[in-house]
Design an enzyme around this catalytic site. Structure first.
Site, PDB file in Angstrom:
ATOM      1  N   ASP A   1       0.940  -1.076  -0.037  1.00  0.00           N
ATOM      2  CA  ASP A   1       0.002   0.132   0.018  1.00  0.00           C
ATOM      3  C   ASP A   1       0.903   1.255  -0.056  1.00  0.00           C
ATOM      4  O   ASP A   1       0.212   2.287   0.092  1.00  0.00           O
ATOM      5  CB  ASP A   1      -0.963  -0.020   1.141  1.00  0.00           C
ATOM      6  CG  ASP A   1      -0.272  -0.413   2.430  1.00  0.00           C
ATOM      7  OD1 ASP A   1       0.915  -0.258   2.685  1.00  0.00           O
ATOM      8  OD2 ASP A   1      -1.039  -0.113   3.384  1.00  0.00           O
ATOM      9  N   SER A   2       2.332   1.270   0.027  1.00  0.00           N
ATOM     10  CA  SER A   2       3.087   2.256  -0.239  1.00  0.00           C
ATOM     11  C   SER A   2       2.920   2.877  -1.533  1.00  0.00           C
ATOM     12  O   SER A   2       3.500   3.859  -1.829  1.00  0.00           O
ATOM     13  CB  SER A   2       4.579   1.562   0.162  1.00  0.00           C
ATOM     14  OG  SER A   2       4.879   0.371  -0.672  1.00  0.00           O
TER      15      SER A   2
ATOM     16  N   ASP B   1      -1.077  -6.183  -0.341  1.00  0.00           N
ATOM     17  CA  ASP B   1      -1.384  -5.492   0.926  1.00  0.00           C
ATOM     18  C   ASP B   1      -3.050  -5.598   0.939  1.00  0.00           C
ATOM     19  O   ASP B   1      -3.653  -4.863   0.081  1.00  0.00           O
ATOM     20  CB  ASP B   1      -0.736  -4.299   1.164  1.00  0.00           C
ATOM     21  CG  ASP B   1       0.637  -4.133   2.041  1.00  0.00           C
ATOM     22  OD1 ASP B   1       0.635  -5.158   2.766  1.00  0.00           O
ATOM     23  OD2 ASP B   1       1.292  -3.275   1.911  1.00  0.00           O
TER      24      ASP B   1
ATOM     25  N   LYS C   1      -1.244  -9.338   2.645  1.00  0.00           N
ATOM     26  CA  LYS C   1      -0.401  -8.971   4.055  1.00  0.00           C
ATOM     27  C   LYS C   1      -1.506  -8.006   4.611  1.00  0.00           C
ATOM     28  O   LYS C   1      -1.984  -7.098   3.967  1.00  0.00           O
ATOM     29  CB  LYS C   1       0.728  -8.270   3.591  1.00  0.00           C
ATOM     30  CG  LYS C   1       1.499  -7.883   4.867  1.00  0.00           C
ATOM     31  CD  LYS C   1       2.904  -7.437   4.405  1.00  0.00           C
ATOM     32  CE  LYS C   1       2.882  -6.094   3.830  1.00  0.00           C
ATOM     33  NZ  LYS C   1       2.405  -4.890   4.797  1.00  0.00           N
TER      34      LYS C   1
ATOM     35  N   GLU D   1      -1.665  -5.737   8.673  1.00  0.00           N
ATOM     36  CA  GLU D   1      -0.982  -5.099   9.675  1.00  0.00           C
ATOM     37  C   GLU D   1      -1.807  -5.491  10.971  1.00  0.00           C
ATOM     38  O   GLU D   1      -2.852  -5.577  11.108  1.00  0.00           O
ATOM     39  CB  GLU D   1      -0.789  -3.697   9.730  1.00  0.00           C
ATOM     40  CG  GLU D   1      -0.126  -3.031   8.364  1.00  0.00           C
ATOM     41  CD  GLU D   1       0.186  -1.633   8.309  1.00  0.00           C
ATOM     42  OE1 GLU D   1       1.015  -1.194   7.262  1.00  0.00           O
ATOM     43  OE2 GLU D   1      -0.231  -0.937   9.091  1.00  0.00           O
TER      44      GLU D   1
ATOM     45  N   GLU E   1       8.965  -4.290  11.066  1.00  0.00           N
ATOM     46  CA  GLU E   1       9.385  -3.260  10.617  1.00  0.00           C
ATOM     47  C   GLU E   1       9.951  -2.183  11.353  1.00  0.00           C
ATOM     48  O   GLU E   1       9.102  -2.104  12.697  1.00  0.00           O
ATOM     49  CB  GLU E   1       8.046  -2.339   9.769  1.00  0.00           C
ATOM     50  CG  GLU E   1       8.247  -1.017   9.226  1.00  0.00           C
ATOM     51  CD  GLU E   1       7.700  -0.375   8.074  1.00  0.00           C
ATOM     52  OE1 GLU E   1       7.854   0.516   7.756  1.00  0.00           O
ATOM     53  OE2 GLU E   1       6.615  -1.218   7.782  1.00  0.00           O
TER      54      GLU E   1
END
EC number: 2.1.2.11
Length: 274
Positions: free
Chosen positions: A49-50, A88, A118, A120, A187
């Site tokens: 999502d970056s 993501d 993925k 978080e 991270e």
């Protein structure tokens, strides 16, 4: 009768089996062209999502939508053949309930044909991770600094650097592993903590600003290529493409304005009569 490709793409179980073995190499990609390059050397490609920061100029990843992730995930799948592609799950697509998470993850897998998603979060997302994995959706976890939580964290600062701050992060790592994730991104944590987590949990850790002891590493492609103006501390620049791209654009603009481009070799003449 269906036609099956003879090229075998890496799977989540392949990555899971790499625990304690050869380091796992992962980079981000959001386009078919860069995916084809990354695919030659990496075990996994993260459609992160970056892309909100890199492609759209957002200050955070919070504005990224599910539709954005699906569109770019599909592009990366078309451009790659060998690497596991992980997409993501963006902010707001999985936090409300495990059922919401399943529907979002199922859309991603069905519409992109990627191999995993993925998400978080550690302890707070363990139930969701278990719910997804029990229903056939491979999940990569993400703990430590979680960028989607920027509004509660306040800043993108490294985690676990103060005495007594390790326990919640260790609990997150354990919860993600026990919930069935096949690997976990760690991270921006203190190096000794990244090392300890890797030694403690049974699934591969993929570090980004964590430790060389992690089972693998990931970076944002544009950061390591020198295209990002202010990359994080944990980025090593393996290229300096920014100045080269700028020089090429400058040269093009100058030649267009001087009518040096296109030259005779770039245009089409008339066909000769038979």
């Amino acid at each position: 009768m269906s036609v099956q490709s003879t090229i075998r793409r890496k799977t989540a179980p392949d990555i899971r089996a790499r625990k304690g073995g050869d380091p796992i190499v992962m980079l981000t990609s959001y386009h078919a062209h860069t995916a084809s390059l990354v695919d030659r050397y990496c075990d996994a490609i993260l459609v992160g999502d970056s892309l909100g920061n890199v492609m759209h100029g957002f200050e955070t990843t919070v504005p990224v939508t599910l539709e954005m992730m699906i569109l770019q995930g599909h592009a990366v799948m078309r451009g790659s053949q060998h690497a596991l592609v992980v997409v993501d799950m963006p902010f707001g697509s999985y936090e409300a309930s495990k059922e919401q998470a399943f529907h979002s993850a199922a859309r991603i897998l069905k519409e992109t044909h990627c191999g995993a998603v993925k998400l978080e979060g550690g302890v707070r997302m363990a139930e969701t991770i278990r719910f997804l994995t029990e229903r056939g959706i491979p999940v990569m976890g993400h703990i430590g600094l979680t960028p989607q939580s920027i509004n509660t964290l306040g800043s993108f600062r490294a985690q676990g650097r103060e005495e007594g701050s390790w326990e919640p992060i260790e609990a997150d790592a354990k919860a993600v592993a026990e919930a069935g994730a096949f690997s976990v991104v760690v991270e921006a944590v203190a190096e000794p903590l990244g090392r300890k987590i890797t030694e403690t949990i049974a699934i591969p850790t993929i570090g980004i600003g964590a430790s060389a002891a992690c089972d693998g590493q990931v970076l944002v492609l544009e950061d390591m290529l020198g295209l990002s103006p202010k990359p994080p501390k944990f980025v090593k620049r393996y290229g300096d493409l920014g100045p080269g791209i700028e020089a090429a654009i400058k040269g093009y603009a100058e030649e267009v304005r001087s009518r040096a481009f296109p030259g005779p070799e770039h245009v089409y003449g008339m066909k000769s009569k038979a």
